[in-house]
Write a protein that holds these residues in place. Structure first.
Motif, PDB file in Angstrom:
ATOM      1  N   THR A 103       0.920  -1.272   0.020  1.00 15.55           N
ATOM      2  CA  THR A 103      -0.007  -0.116   0.032  1.00 15.55           C
ATOM      3  C   THR A 103       0.933   1.364   0.107  1.00 15.55           C
ATOM      4  O   THR A 103       0.559   2.111  -0.691  1.00 15.55           O
ATOM      5  CB  THR A 103      -0.971   0.031   1.205  1.00 15.55           C
ATOM      6  OG1 THR A 103      -0.228   0.038   2.483  1.00 15.55           O
ATOM      7  CG2 THR A 103      -1.890  -1.146   1.040  1.00 15.55           C
ATOM      8  N   ASP A 104       2.040   1.355   0.791  1.00 17.88           N
ATOM      9  CA  ASP A 104       2.872   2.271   0.929  1.00 17.88           C
ATOM     10  C   ASP A 104       3.743   2.993  -0.519  1.00 17.88           C
ATOM     11  O   ASP A 104       3.714   3.765  -1.029  1.00 17.88           O
ATOM     12  CB  ASP A 104       3.818   2.210   2.124  1.00 17.88           C
ATOM     13  CG  ASP A 104       3.123   2.306   3.524  1.00 17.88           C
ATOM     14  OD1 ASP A 104       1.912   2.795   3.651  1.00 17.88           O
ATOM     15  OD2 ASP A 104       3.503   2.114   4.357  1.00 17.88           O
ATOM     16  N   VAL A 105       4.126   1.641  -0.959  1.00 16.58           N
ATOM     17  CA  VAL A 105       5.148   1.660  -1.891  1.00 16.58           C
ATOM     18  C   VAL A 105       4.488   1.733  -3.568  1.00 16.58           C
ATOM     19  O   VAL A 105       4.741   2.645  -4.439  1.00 16.58           O
ATOM     20  CB  VAL A 105       6.309   0.648  -2.014  1.00 16.58           C
ATOM     21  CG1 VAL A 105       6.970   0.618  -3.181  1.00 16.58           C
ATOM     22  CG2 VAL A 105       7.007   0.777  -0.841  1.00 16.58           C
ATOM     23  N   PHE A 106       3.670   0.939  -3.467  1.00 20.88           N
ATOM     24  CA  PHE A 106       2.829   0.619  -4.773  1.00 20.88           C
ATOM     25  C   PHE A 106       1.424   1.539  -5.084  1.00 20.88           C
ATOM     26  O   PHE A 106       0.882   1.537  -6.144  1.00 20.88           O
ATOM     27  CB  PHE A 106       2.670  -0.712  -5.291  1.00 20.88           C
ATOM     28  CG  PHE A 106       4.108  -1.307  -5.448  1.00 20.88           C
ATOM     29  CD1 PHE A 106       4.821  -0.952  -6.487  1.00 20.88           C
ATOM     30  CD2 PHE A 106       4.619  -2.400  -4.492  1.00 20.88           C
ATOM     31  CE1 PHE A 106       6.111  -1.575  -6.452  1.00 20.88           C
ATOM     32  CE2 PHE A 106       5.628  -3.038  -4.723  1.00 20.88           C
ATOM     33  CZ  PHE A 106       6.648  -2.473  -5.798  1.00 20.88           C
ATOM     34  N   GLY A 107       0.884   1.948  -3.835  1.00 23.18           N
ATOM     35  CA  GLY A 107      -0.400   2.544  -3.993  1.00 23.18           C
ATOM     36  C   GLY A 107      -1.642   1.783  -4.059  1.00 23.18           C
ATOM     37  O   GLY A 107      -2.645   1.970  -4.289  1.00 23.18           O
ATOM     38  N   CYS A 108      -1.382   0.359  -3.526  1.00 20.13           N
ATOM     39  CA  CYS A 108      -2.610  -0.593  -3.442  1.00 20.13           C
ATOM     40  C   CYS A 108      -3.521  -0.185  -2.346  1.00 20.13           C
ATOM     41  O   CYS A 108      -3.181   0.492  -1.467  1.00 20.13           O
ATOM     42  CB  CYS A 108      -1.912  -1.955  -3.287  1.00 20.13           C
ATOM     43  SG  CYS A 108      -1.059  -2.700  -4.412  1.00 20.13           S
ATOM     44  N   GLU A 109      -4.675  -0.710  -2.508  1.00 19.48           N
ATOM     45  CA  GLU A 109      -5.813  -0.419  -1.649  1.00 19.48           C
ATOM     46  C   GLU A 109      -6.482  -1.523  -0.910  1.00 19.48           C
ATOM     47  O   GLU A 109      -6.656  -2.772  -1.684  1.00 19.48           O
ATOM     48  CB  GLU A 109      -6.829   0.617  -2.262  1.00 19.48           C
ATOM     49  CG  GLU A 109      -6.532   1.776  -2.941  1.00 19.48           C
ATOM     50  CD  GLU A 109      -7.781   2.464  -3.676  1.00 19.48           C
ATOM     51  OE1 GLU A 109      -8.863   2.031  -3.667  1.00 19.48           O
ATOM     52  OE2 GLU A 109      -7.333   3.394  -4.336  1.00 19.48           O
ATOM     53  N   PHE A 110      -6.718  -1.548   0.375  1.00 24.16           N
ATOM     54  CA  PHE A 110      -7.216  -2.624   0.943  1.00 24.16           C
ATOM     55  C   PHE A 110      -8.550  -2.713   0.445  1.00 24.16           C
ATOM     56  O   PHE A 110      -9.501  -1.901   0.246  1.00 24.16           O
ATOM     57  CB  PHE A 110      -7.178  -2.275   2.424  1.00 24.16           C
ATOM     58  CG  PHE A 110      -7.797  -3.080   3.504  1.00 24.16           C
ATOM     59  CD1 PHE A 110      -7.311  -4.354   3.790  1.00 24.16           C
ATOM     60  CD2 PHE A 110      -9.433  -2.794   3.903  1.00 24.16           C
ATOM     61  CE1 PHE A 110      -7.943  -5.333   4.439  1.00 24.16           C
ATOM     62  CE2 PHE A 110      -9.924  -3.849   4.842  1.00 24.16           C
ATOM     63  CZ  PHE A 110      -9.467  -4.908   5.217  1.00 24.16           C
ATOM     64  N   VAL A 111      -9.095  -4.302   0.365  1.00 19.74           N
ATOM     65  CA  VAL A 111     -10.313  -4.523  -0.187  1.00 19.74           C
ATOM     66  C   VAL A 111     -11.010  -5.316   0.988  1.00 19.74           C
ATOM     67  O   VAL A 111     -10.609  -6.432   1.307  1.00 19.74           O
ATOM     68  CB  VAL A 111     -10.326  -5.467  -1.462  1.00 19.74           C
ATOM     69  CG1 VAL A 111     -11.782  -5.574  -1.734  1.00 19.74           C
ATOM     70  CG2 VAL A 111      -9.647  -4.450  -2.445  1.00 19.74           C
ATOM     71  N   PRO A 112     -11.839  -4.514   1.822  1.00 20.55           N
ATOM     72  CA  PRO A 112     -12.452  -5.453   2.914  1.00 20.55           C
ATOM     73  C   PRO A 112     -13.497  -6.533   2.388  1.00 20.55           C
ATOM     74  O   PRO A 112     -13.851  -6.586   1.404  1.00 20.55           O
ATOM     75  CB  PRO A 112     -13.352  -4.336   3.517  1.00 20.55           C
ATOM     76  CG  PRO A 112     -13.196  -2.987   2.988  1.00 20.55           C
ATOM     77  CD  PRO A 112     -12.433  -3.434   1.500  1.00 20.55           C
ATOM     78  N   PRO A 113     -13.633  -7.517   3.398  1.00 20.14           N
ATOM     79  CA  PRO A 113     -13.050  -7.607   4.633  1.00 20.14           C
ATOM     80  C   PRO A 113     -11.842  -8.318   4.970  1.00 20.14           C
ATOM     81  O   PRO A 113     -11.385  -9.016   3.863  1.00 20.14           O
ATOM     82  CB  PRO A 113     -14.332  -8.363   5.435  1.00 20.14           C
ATOM     83  CG  PRO A 113     -14.470  -9.522   4.308  1.00 20.14           C
ATOM     84  CD  PRO A 113     -14.349  -8.735   2.818  1.00 20.14           C
ATOM     85  N   GLU A 114     -11.238  -8.037   5.915  1.00 18.58           N
ATOM     86  CA  GLU A 114     -10.050  -9.069   6.341  1.00 18.58           C
ATOM     87  C   GLU A 114     -10.409 -10.455   6.459  1.00 18.58           C
ATOM     88  O   GLU A 114     -11.420 -10.623   6.855  1.00 18.58           O
ATOM     89  CB  GLU A 114      -9.518  -8.401   7.682  1.00 18.58           C
ATOM     90  CG  GLU A 114      -8.185  -8.910   7.947  1.00 18.58           C
ATOM     91  CD  GLU A 114      -7.575  -8.227   9.203  1.00 18.58           C
ATOM     92  OE1 GLU A 114      -7.439  -9.053  10.378  1.00 18.58           O
ATOM     93  OE2 GLU A 114      -7.035  -7.199   9.118  1.00 18.58           O
ATOM     94  N   ARG A 115      -9.405 -11.391   5.856  1.00 18.89           N
ATOM     95  CA  ARG A 115      -9.854 -12.688   6.216  1.00 18.89           C
ATOM     96  C   ARG A 115      -9.282 -13.400   7.151  1.00 18.89           C
ATOM     97  O   ARG A 115      -8.186 -13.191   7.679  1.00 18.89           O
ATOM     98  CB  ARG A 115      -9.225 -13.316   4.618  1.00 18.89           C
ATOM     99  CG  ARG A 115      -9.994 -13.100   3.472  1.00 18.89           C
ATOM    100  CD  ARG A 115     -10.363 -12.088   3.139  1.00 18.89           C
ATOM    101  NE  ARG A 115     -10.997 -11.866   1.679  1.00 18.89           N
ATOM    102  CZ  ARG A 115     -11.164 -10.875   1.034  1.00 18.89           C
ATOM    103  NH1 ARG A 115     -11.096  -9.787   1.581  1.00 18.89           N
ATOM    104  NH2 ARG A 115     -11.698 -10.859  -0.091  1.00 18.89           N
ATOM    105  N   ASP A 116     -10.135 -14.234   7.716  1.00 20.49           N
ATOM    106  CA  ASP A 116      -9.973 -15.059   8.989  1.00 20.49           C
ATOM    107  C   ASP A 116     -10.697 -16.471   8.661  1.00 20.49           C
ATOM    108  O   ASP A 116     -12.075 -16.425   9.297  1.00 20.49           O
ATOM    109  CB  ASP A 116     -10.182 -14.531  10.275  1.00 20.49           C
ATOM    110  CG  ASP A 116      -9.544 -15.282  11.516  1.00 20.49           C
ATOM    111  OD1 ASP A 116      -9.204 -16.364  11.202  1.00 20.49           O
ATOM    112  OD2 ASP A 116      -9.584 -14.543  12.469  1.00 20.49           O
TER     113      ASP A 116
END
Length: 78
Positions: free
Chosen positions: A27-40
């Motif tokens: 996310t910091d270097v390439f600008g990717c975005e988190f896609v919810p939800p987090e998996r568990d």
């Protein structure tokens, strides 16, 4: 190569013992975005897919920069 109707490239899996740190890097270097939800996830389906007994997957999908909501993602987990 002939395309198969209805089939699309969905995601790439990347594993890391510290998946949160690796996700932060993407996310910091390439600008990717988190896609919810987090998996568990723990399930019989996961056991069947992995061939492991009591498999446990934790992680998240990251959207690649410039792609739409339906675009492929990077799944980072352990």
């Amino acid at each position: 190569m002939t395309a198969i109707e209805g089939v699309r490239f969905g995601h790439v899996n990347v594993t890391s013992p510290d998946w949160r740190r690796l996700a932060a890097f993407y996310t910091d270097v390439f600008g990717c975005e988190f896609v919810p939800p987090e998996r568990d996830i723990r399930s019989g389906d996961l056991d069947a897919a992995t061939g492991l007994h009591d498999a446990h997957l934790t992680g998240a999908h990251l959207r690649l920069p410039g792609l739409s909501d339906s675009g492929p993602t990077i799944e980072i987990g352990v």
